[in-house]
Enzyme design. Structure first.
Site, PDB file in Angstrom:
ATOM      1  N   ASN A   1       6.115   2.733   2.056  1.00 18.53           N
ATOM      2  CA  ASN A   1       5.508   3.971   1.841  1.00 18.53           C
ATOM      3  C   ASN A   1       4.374   4.286   2.756  1.00 18.53           C
ATOM      4  O   ASN A   1       3.418   3.600   2.564  1.00 18.53           O
ATOM      5  CB  ASN A   1       5.425   4.179   0.338  1.00 18.53           C
ATOM      6  CG  ASN A   1       4.444   5.393  -0.021  1.00 18.53           C
ATOM      7  OD1 ASN A   1       3.388   5.421  -0.255  1.00 18.53           O
ATOM      8  ND2 ASN A   1       5.106   6.661   0.307  1.00 18.53           N
TER       9      ASN A   1
ATOM     10  N   ASP B   1       5.264  12.194  -3.834  1.00 19.19           N
ATOM     11  CA  ASP B   1       6.546  12.203  -4.457  1.00 19.19           C
ATOM     12  C   ASP B   1       7.203  10.643  -4.640  1.00 19.19           C
ATOM     13  O   ASP B   1       7.364  10.210  -5.282  1.00 19.19           O
ATOM     14  CB  ASP B   1       7.535  13.240  -3.920  1.00 19.19           C
ATOM     15  CG  ASP B   1       7.327  14.756  -4.100  1.00 19.19           C
ATOM     16  OD1 ASP B   1       6.650  14.971  -5.154  1.00 19.19           O
ATOM     17  OD2 ASP B   1       7.656  15.439  -3.525  1.00 19.19           O
ATOM     18  N   GLU B   2       7.310  10.152  -3.257  1.00 17.91           N
ATOM     19  CA  GLU B   2       7.594   8.846  -3.143  1.00 17.91           C
ATOM     20  C   GLU B   2       6.555   7.949  -4.060  1.00 17.91           C
ATOM     21  O   GLU B   2       7.137   6.987  -4.982  1.00 17.91           O
ATOM     22  CB  GLU B   2       7.377   8.244  -1.652  1.00 17.91           C
ATOM     23  CG  GLU B   2       8.618   8.787  -0.941  1.00 17.91           C
ATOM     24  CD  GLU B   2       8.547   8.306   0.380  1.00 17.91           C
ATOM     25  OE1 GLU B   2       9.298   8.837   1.246  1.00 17.91           O
ATOM     26  OE2 GLU B   2       7.716   7.253   0.859  1.00 17.91           O
ATOM     27  N   LEU B   3       5.338   7.893  -3.817  1.00 14.94           N
ATOM     28  CA  LEU B   3       4.265   7.227  -4.822  1.00 14.94           C
ATOM     29  C   LEU B   3       4.849   7.476  -6.266  1.00 14.94           C
ATOM     30  O   LEU B   3       4.610   6.528  -7.129  1.00 14.94           O
ATOM     31  CB  LEU B   3       3.095   7.743  -4.407  1.00 14.94           C
ATOM     32  CG  LEU B   3       1.676   6.933  -4.916  1.00 14.94           C
ATOM     33  CD1 LEU B   3       1.847   5.389  -4.341  1.00 14.94           C
ATOM     34  CD2 LEU B   3       0.386   7.562  -4.684  1.00 14.94           C
TER      35      LEU B   3
END
Length: 356
Positions: A21, A87-89
């Site tokens: 990420n 959003d990934e986090l």
């Protein structure tokens, strides 16, 4: 992070998947461009956003996080300008909270306290982005919770003015990733997994996939299956061939007599998958101990599933016989068309589930 992948082939190394990420615009052509190949050279199954096809939406990347066992989160000065990074986090935090994902935070030329306390430009940029999405309070709340949680995990810090150079730092990232990976055991002899709903997953390794032992035709890698809470190997068709043939069987003694079950192939097709306009043949056969049997065939075009995440390819349904009948089901998916060469299908396995 925007997707910029140009190949249908997933990462070659085997083993549990590691998701990276990072802020692409800031690090893709610098730090990450050096980190990724060194991780791959260390036989680490790395996934970064270029491993998806151009135009892929964010939902696909979030699924890749759920399939991973380790996430490397690279906090950099411009990280909080990207809603995709955040959003990934948030998904990474959810997976970690559920115990399916280990996380390595990397503070890239950024003081860890700046990230934890949302100070300076890093914090101001986040607050500006939060105002931009004021109409999505649930989404921004998840960002904030993730930024409060993930930076508190013991991570690695590269100082902007320190003595350690980037190559030495990358070596420490590789070592830490390998340390976590060594704690994750992928079964060499995969089991048939069951879930609390009475369903079963027959992993790809337990199936007979034509030519899957040929590394020039099929590639094996590992993902985490959240439904069955288990690491499972997946088979990816690489290059191009004219034949697909996947077969398997399952003893009905594990099923509830008199209950109806469905059989589905769990597959995914890359956006660049080719050759799936012609229908594949799906067969389900129930064979009793006395050799009596019933068989159902159907034909289905897989082309409509290209670009989706994991999809269920329904083979058929059957009623589980009494345990004393010692019955077995046999299932298959096959197609041979010498004028219609194929690529890009990924096989996770076969699910046998109670019909609701």
């Amino acid at each position: 992070m925007a997707a910029t992948y140009s190949s249908a082939v997933r990462p070659a190394p085997k083993g549990p998947q590691v998701f990276i990420n990072f802020r692409g615009a800031e690090l893709r052509n610098s730090f990450v461009a050096f980190l990724e190949p060194i991780l791959r050279d260390a036989s680490i199954n790395v996934f970064i956003d270029k491993d998806e096809v151009v135009g892929t939406n964010l939902a696909n990347l979030l699924v890749r996080i759920e399939e991973s066992r380790v996430a490397v989160v690279i906090f950099s000065k411009d990280y909080t300008s990207s809603e995709w990074c955040l959003d990934e986090l948030a998904t990474i935090k959810d997976c970690r909270d559920q115990g399916s994902l280990s996380v390595i935070p990397i503070f890239f030329k950024l003081e860890p306290s700046v990230v934890r306390e949302l100070r300076g430009i890093f914090g101001d940029t986040f607050r500006d982005l939060k105002k931009k999405y004021v109409h999505e309070p649930e989404r921004t709340q998840k960002w904030e919770e993730a930024l409060e949680s993930i930076p508190t995990i013991r991570g690695l810090y590269l100082s902007e003015r320190g003595d350690q150079n980037e190559r030495e730092f990358i070596d420490s990232v590789v070592c830490e990733t390998q340390r976590l990976m060594s704690q994750i055991a992928v079964r060499g002899n995969p089991k048939i997994e069951s879930n609390q709903d009475g369903g079963f997953l027959i992993p790809a390794r337990r199936l007979d996939i034509a030519h899957s032992d040929n590394p020039e035709k099929w590639m094996w890698s590992s993902i985490y299956d959240r439904t069955y809470r288990a690491d499972t190997e997946i088979a990816t068709m690489i290059n191009i061939h004219t034949l697909i043939k996947v077969t398997g069987d399952f003893h009905t003694r594990k099923l509830t007599p008199g209950r109806k079950y469905e059989v589905v192939f769990l597959v995914s097709l890359d956006d660049t998958a080719l050759g799936w306009k012609k229908k594949v043949t799906l067969t389900l056969k129930l064979v009793m101990a006395d050799k009596s049997q019933s068989e159902h065939d159907k034909a289905l075009c897989l082309d409509e599933y290209i670009g989706e995440n994991w999809v269920d390819i329904h083979v058929g349904e059957f009623e589980a016989p009494p345990k004393k009948d010692d019955a077995k089901i046999y299932f298959s998916m096959h197609q041979y068309v010498d004028t219609d060469r194929k690529s890009g299908i990924v096989v996770k396995g076969v699910a046998i589930r109670p019909v609701q």
